[in-house]
Scaffold this motif. Structure first.
Motif, PDB file in Angstrom:
ATOM      1  N   VAL A  75       0.875  -1.178   0.000  1.00  0.00           N
ATOM      2  CA  VAL A  75       0.000   0.000   0.000  1.00  0.00           C
ATOM      3  C   VAL A  75       0.910   1.224   0.000  1.00  0.00           C
ATOM      4  O   VAL A  75       1.930   1.249   0.698  1.00  0.00           O
ATOM      5  CB  VAL A  75      -0.914   0.025   1.252  1.00  0.00           C
ATOM      6  N   GLN A  76       0.541   2.241  -0.778  1.00  0.00           N
ATOM      7  CA  GLN A  76       1.384   3.431  -0.816  1.00  0.00           C
ATOM      8  C   GLN A  76       0.582   4.703  -1.060  1.00  0.00           C
ATOM      9  O   GLN A  76      -0.347   4.713  -1.854  1.00  0.00           O
ATOM     10  CB  GLN A  76       2.475   3.302  -1.880  1.00  0.00           C
ATOM     11  N   GLY A  77       0.939   5.726  -0.308  1.00  0.00           N
ATOM     12  CA  GLY A  77       0.428   7.076  -0.538  1.00  0.00           C
ATOM     13  C   GLY A  77      -1.070   7.251  -0.399  1.00  0.00           C
ATOM     14  O   GLY A  77      -1.662   8.107  -1.075  1.00  0.00           O
ATOM     15  N   ALA A  82      -5.892  -5.721  -4.034  1.00  0.00           N
ATOM     16  CA  ALA A  82      -5.697  -4.273  -4.149  1.00  0.00           C
ATOM     17  C   ALA A  82      -5.091  -3.643  -2.896  1.00  0.00           C
ATOM     18  O   ALA A  82      -4.609  -2.509  -2.946  1.00  0.00           O
ATOM     19  CB  ALA A  82      -7.032  -3.590  -4.468  1.00  0.00           C
ATOM     20  N   GLY A  83      -5.137  -4.363  -1.758  1.00  0.00           N
ATOM     21  CA  GLY A  83      -4.573  -3.826  -0.520  1.00  0.00           C
ATOM     22  C   GLY A  83      -5.596  -3.401   0.502  1.00  0.00           C
ATOM     23  O   GLY A  83      -5.250  -2.771   1.508  1.00  0.00           O
ATOM     24  N   LYS A  84      -6.850  -3.793   0.301  1.00  0.00           N
ATOM     25  CA  LYS A  84      -7.924  -3.319   1.180  1.00  0.00           C
ATOM     26  C   LYS A  84      -7.780  -3.859   2.607  1.00  0.00           C
ATOM     27  O   LYS A  84      -7.842  -3.117   3.574  1.00  0.00           O
ATOM     28  CB  LYS A  84      -9.288  -3.715   0.590  1.00  0.00           C
ATOM     29  N   THR A  85      -7.606  -5.175   2.730  1.00  0.00           N
ATOM     30  CA  THR A  85      -7.475  -5.760   4.070  1.00  0.00           C
ATOM     31  C   THR A  85      -6.162  -5.333   4.719  1.00  0.00           C
ATOM     32  O   THR A  85      -6.107  -5.120   5.939  1.00  0.00           O
ATOM     33  CB  THR A  85      -7.581  -7.299   3.998  1.00  0.00           C
ATOM     34  N   THR A  86      -5.109  -5.175   3.930  1.00  0.00           N
ATOM     35  CA  THR A  86      -3.841  -4.653   4.467  1.00  0.00           C
ATOM     36  C   THR A  86      -4.061  -3.262   5.055  1.00  0.00           C
ATOM     37  O   THR A  86      -3.521  -2.935   6.129  1.00  0.00           O
ATOM     38  CB  THR A  86      -2.775  -4.600   3.361  1.00  0.00           C
ATOM     39  N   PHE A  87      -4.861  -2.464   4.382  1.00  0.00           N
ATOM     40  CA  PHE A  87      -5.187  -1.123   4.885  1.00  0.00           C
ATOM     41  C   PHE A  87      -5.911  -1.224   6.223  1.00  0.00           C
ATOM     42  O   PHE A  87      -5.574  -0.527   7.181  1.00  0.00           O
ATOM     43  CB  PHE A  87      -6.050  -0.399   3.850  1.00  0.00           C
ATOM     44  N   PHE A  88      -6.903  -2.112   6.312  1.00  0.00           N
ATOM     45  CA  PHE A  88      -7.600  -2.332   7.589  1.00  0.00           C
ATOM     46  C   PHE A  88      -6.622  -2.781   8.675  1.00  0.00           C
ATOM     47  O   PHE A  88      -6.714  -2.353   9.827  1.00  0.00           O
ATOM     48  CB  PHE A  88      -8.682  -3.406   7.414  1.00  0.00           C
ATOM     49  N   ASN A  89      -5.692  -3.664   8.305  1.00  0.00           N
ATOM     50  CA  ASN A  89      -4.729  -4.160   9.289  1.00  0.00           C
ATOM     51  C   ASN A  89      -3.828  -3.044   9.824  1.00  0.00           C
ATOM     52  O   ASN A  89      -3.405  -3.092  10.983  1.00  0.00           O
ATOM     53  CB  ASN A  89      -3.884  -5.281   8.672  1.00  0.00           C
ATOM     54  N   MET A  90      -3.557  -2.055   9.001  1.00  0.00           N
ATOM     55  CA  MET A  90      -2.779  -0.902   9.497  1.00  0.00           C
ATOM     56  C   MET A  90      -3.626  -0.040  10.428  1.00  0.00           C
ATOM     57  O   MET A  90      -3.138   0.443  11.455  1.00  0.00           O
ATOM     58  CB  MET A  90      -2.244  -0.080   8.320  1.00  0.00           C
ATOM     59  N   LEU A  91      -4.884   0.150  10.083  1.00  0.00           N
ATOM     60  CA  LEU A  91      -5.755   0.967  10.937  1.00  0.00           C
ATOM     61  C   LEU A  91      -5.923   0.344  12.316  1.00  0.00           C
ATOM     62  O   LEU A  91      -6.107   1.065  13.307  1.00  0.00           O
ATOM     63  CB  LEU A  91      -7.136   1.126  10.296  1.00  0.00           C
TER      64      LEU A  91
END
Length: 259
Positions: free
Chosen positions: A23-25, A44-53
């Motif tokens: 995920v970037q930017g 696309a990185g959706k769950t990775t984004f949730f994991n960061m949140l």
């Protein structure tokens, strides 16, 4: 919360795994009581984004602010206490526990009685346990699960397990609820009921919801705004109508309909 001030403010968020930028930017803002979708093709990185949140992954760049509090580097437990709850793509219930105990688990981080009062069985312990029981029953009634309260969670039908997972997430009293593909594995009737349930959640609990979902009619039907990720980058944001007609979104979905 002031509508002009975001509840969640994500700026330039990114993460790399072994040199691969997953995920970037990403910039994203959520405001009080909004229902917002996060969509994109598989990978696309959706769950990775949730994991960061939620503190599962620590971002390698960018910032996450919940109100005035920076979340970068906090443990998942602290982030939950701070006001973010989530569900998962693959249901994560305590299968051997009863339905009501699955909900009560979420209350223990908010328990008013101390560990000492529980160990030596002071009145505060019993008062606290009774309060948790009453709250859990109220949640089960909202989600139409009260008749299953003594059943083991693993024995519930799939759609009811999804309801229970959402009920447990809400029992932690979040300001922001993250739903990761809640309609996955559901039949059309269950999906329709879920759509009504999500609308009820926002109305009843007056909280902000960020929804990852591949079921486009569900997303378009309940979300006011939508963000689109592709290959870890934000490629579009806007209303459902704007997203439906966005050429970059249509290309990302390889010509599949987004409605």
């Amino acid at each position: 919360m002031d509508k002009a001030k975001p509840l969640l403010n994500v700026e330039n968020l990114g993460i790399s795994f072994g040199g691969l930028r997953a995920v970037q930017g990403v910039d994203l803002q959520l405001f009080s009581k909004e229902m917002v979708g996060l969509i994109g093709p598989n990978g696309a990185g959706k769950t990775t984004f949730f994991n960061m949140l939620t503190g599962v992954y620590e971002p390698t760049e960018g910032t996450i602010m919940l109100g005035n509090r920076k979340l970068n580097g906090l443990s998942p437990y602290k982030i939950t206490q701070g006001g973010i709850s989530r569900t998962f793509q693959n249901i994560r219930l305590f299968g051997e526990l009863s339905v009501i105990d699955n909900v009560k688990v979420a209350y223990h981080s908010q328990a008013k009685h101390s560990l000492l009062s529980s160990i030596i069985r002071l009145p505060q312990h019993f008062n606290g346990e009774r309060e948790m029981e009453e709250k859990a029953l109220a949640f089960l009634e909202i989600f139409q699960l009260q008749r299953f309260k003594d059943e083991k969670a693993k024995n519930l039908p799939y759609g009811q397990q999804r309801r229970l997972e959402i009920a447990r997430a809400l029992a932690a009293s979040p300001k922001l609820l993250l739903l990761d593909e809640p309609a996955a594995g559901m039949n059309p009737q269950e999906t329709k009921e879920l759509m009504n349930l999500i609308a009820l959640i926002r109305e009843t609990f007056e909280l902000t919801v960020l929804l990852i979902e591949h079921d486009m009619p569900l997303v378009m039907g309940v979300c006011e705004r939508i963000y689109v990720l592709d290959h870890g980058q934000l490629i579009a944001q806007g209303t459902p109508t704007e997203i439906k007609n966005n050429p970059k979104v249509i290309e990302a979905y390889l010509g599949e309909e987004v409605s």
